[in-house]
Design a protein around this motif. Structure first.
Motif, PDB file in Angstrom:
ATOM      1  N   ASP A 218       0.844  -1.186   0.000  1.00 38.39           N
ATOM      2  CA  ASP A 218       0.000   0.000   0.000  1.00 38.39           C
ATOM      3  C   ASP A 218       0.887   1.247   0.000  1.00 38.39           C
ATOM      4  OD1 ASP A 218      -2.967   1.059   0.745  1.00 38.39           O
ATOM      5  OD2 ASP A 218      -1.454   2.218   1.830  1.00 38.39           O
ATOM      6  N   THR A 219       0.471   2.275  -0.741  1.00 36.45           N
ATOM      7  CA  THR A 219       1.319   3.453  -0.913  1.00 36.45           C
ATOM      8  C   THR A 219       1.645   4.138   0.411  1.00 36.45           C
ATOM      9  OG1 THR A 219      -0.676   4.764  -1.363  1.00 36.45           O
ATOM     10  CG2 THR A 219       0.552   3.923  -3.260  1.00 36.45           C
ATOM     11  N   LYS A 220       0.667   4.204   1.314  1.00 38.52           N
ATOM     12  CA  LYS A 220       0.898   4.878   2.594  1.00 38.52           C
ATOM     13  C   LYS A 220       1.889   4.098   3.448  1.00 38.52           C
ATOM     14  CE  LYS A 220       0.202   8.195   5.502  1.00 38.52           C
ATOM     15  NZ  LYS A 220       0.583   9.575   5.200  1.00 38.52           N
ATOM     16  N   SER A 224       5.518   5.571   4.430  1.00 45.00           N
ATOM     17  CA  SER A 224       5.907   5.739   5.834  1.00 45.00           C
ATOM     18  C   SER A 224       7.220   5.037   6.129  1.00 45.00           C
ATOM     19  CB  SER A 224       4.792   5.201   6.742  1.00 45.00           C
ATOM     20  OG  SER A 224       3.603   5.945   6.574  1.00 45.00           O
ATOM     21  N   ASN A 262       4.616  12.058   1.365  1.00 47.54           N
ATOM     22  CA  ASN A 262       4.006  10.939   2.068  1.00 47.54           C
ATOM     23  C   ASN A 262       2.693  11.339   2.724  1.00 47.54           C
ATOM     24  OD1 ASN A 262       4.099   8.186   3.277  1.00 47.54           O
ATOM     25  ND2 ASN A 262       4.256   9.337   5.174  1.00 47.54           N
ATOM     26  N   PHE A 266       0.723  10.202  -0.917  1.00 47.02           N
ATOM     27  CA  PHE A 266       0.586   8.776  -0.639  1.00 47.02           C
ATOM     28  C   PHE A 266      -0.665   8.485   0.179  1.00 47.02           C
ATOM     29  CE2 PHE A 266       5.426   7.850  -1.052  1.00 47.02           C
ATOM     30  CZ  PHE A 266       5.303   8.046  -2.418  1.00 47.02           C
ATOM     31  N   GLY A 267      -1.028   9.419   1.100  1.00 50.34           N
ATOM     32  CA  GLY A 267      -2.236   9.222   1.889  1.00 50.34           C
ATOM     33  C   GLY A 267      -3.481   9.183   1.025  1.00 50.34           C
ATOM     34  N   SER A 270      -3.771   5.763  -0.754  1.00 52.68           N
ATOM     35  CA  SER A 270      -3.854   4.563   0.078  1.00 52.68           C
ATOM     36  C   SER A 270      -5.223   3.897  -0.038  1.00 52.68           C
ATOM     37  CB  SER A 270      -3.570   4.927   1.539  1.00 52.68           C
ATOM     38  OG  SER A 270      -3.738   3.802   2.366  1.00 52.68           O
ATOM     39  N   HIS A 273      -5.829   3.554   4.508  1.00 48.88           N
ATOM     40  CA  HIS A 273      -5.380   4.420   5.589  1.00 48.88           C
ATOM     41  C   HIS A 273      -6.396   5.495   5.927  1.00 48.88           C
ATOM     42  CE1 HIS A 273      -2.705   6.991   7.962  1.00 48.88           C
ATOM     43  NE2 HIS A 273      -2.028   5.892   8.165  1.00 48.88           N
ATOM     44  N   TRP A 275      -6.115   8.663   6.629  1.00 48.35           N
ATOM     45  CA  TRP A 275      -6.001   9.931   5.934  1.00 48.35           C
ATOM     46  C   TRP A 275      -6.412   9.834   4.470  1.00 48.35           C
ATOM     47  CZ3 TRP A 275      -0.694  10.378   8.564  1.00 48.35           C
ATOM     48  CH2 TRP A 275      -0.884  10.859   9.867  1.00 48.35           C
ATOM     49  N   GLY A 276      -6.463   8.593   3.995  1.00 47.47           N
ATOM     50  CA  GLY A 276      -6.842   8.429   2.593  1.00 47.47           C
ATOM     51  C   GLY A 276      -8.304   8.089   2.427  1.00 47.47           C
TER      52      GLY A 276
END
Length: 277
Positions: A218-220, A224, A262, A266-267, A270, A273, A275-276
């Protein structure tokens, strides 16, 4: 009511444990004996609380509490703390306590927040939610430390250019000297890195509990971990390779760009996540 109070004490143990590991990390990187001393006493408090709960559990069950997964994790964490404290007291093995209790913290966090058989469905859901809150709080605290560190590095470059161009004036006098700016930037990253690591540990535990389809790519998650590796590389470059001054300040400014990518990009990409979402 009693279960709620016990749960709060478990959470307090995890918080004290996290602060202890953070201080041991500072001692490991900076040879800070004061941080080591405070970390030792916090860890001793954790051990006393854990031992009290272990004895209480023995009286409640009428047996040695090790037969369930939850009890096994708790006893495992207690053994790690006990061994690290005893060995360190007898043989004074530097940094052994820190590395041992990174593992111990992970085990204790899993025991406290994972919905194992000792918790009801309502308690489990609440604990998972609180785990997410702690994870996000630690992450944001680390981001805050990195951001202020970036500010110190930016001020370092401003002051460096003013001195190089010999632009004497009130602005030069109002900015701190280069040595202090450089040191404060370093200290904040020294605090932010272990906070980010603890946040990652708790976040992964939360993701595995909450999401069946959790993926490491996953991107997040990748972003991280990239942040953690990048800021850890900063500490390595500074402490082992002796890179300081303008070069390390430029590096820190570049790292802040990674942080922003990030946090915002990235959030949003995601799959799971907070934030996403």
């Amino acid at each position: 009511m009693v279960d709620m109070e016990l749960t709060r004490i478990y959470e307090l143990i995890v918080i004290l444990y996290a602060v202890s590991v953070l201080l041991y990390f500072i001692d490991f990187v900076q040879n800070n004996r004061k941080a080591n001393s405070i970390a030792f006493w916090l860890l001793s408090i954790v051990w006393v609380l854990q031992t009290a709960f272990l004895i209480l559990r023995m009286f409640e069950t009428g047996r040695f509490p090790i037969l369930t997964v939850s009890e096994g994790l708790y006893f495992y964490a207690w053994v790690l703390i006990t061994l690290s404290l005893v060995i360190n007291r007898l043989f004074r093995v530097d940094f052994m306590v820190f590395f041992t209790n990174v593992i111990g913290f992970l085990i204790m966090a899993i025991h406290t927040f994972a919905p194992l058989e000792t918790y009801t469905a309502v308690q489990s859901e609440r604990l998972v939610s609180e785990l997410l809150i702690i994870h996000i709080t630690m992450a944001i605290l680390s981001y805050g430390a990195f951001s202020v560190s970036f500010v110190f590095s930016a001020l370092y470059l401003v002051q460096y250019n003013l001195l190089k161009k010999k632009k004497w004036g009130k602005r030069l006098l109002r900015i701190e000297d280069l040595t202090k700016l450089d040191y404060m930037s370093y200290v904040l990253i020294l605090i932010g890195v272990p906070l980010l690591l603890l946040s990652l540990i708790l976040g992964i535990i939360w993701a595995y509990i909450k999401y069946v389809d959790f993926h490491w790519y996953d991107t997040k998650v990748l972003g991280s971990f990239l942040m953690f590796v990048a800021y850890s590389a900063y500490l390595y470059a500074r402490l082992r390779r002796g890179i300081q001054g303008k070069a390390i300040a430029m590096w820190n400014i570049g790292l802040f760009l990674v942080l922003l990518i990030n946090f915002f990009l990235f959030g949003s990409l995601s799959n799971f996540h907070f934030w996403g979402s």
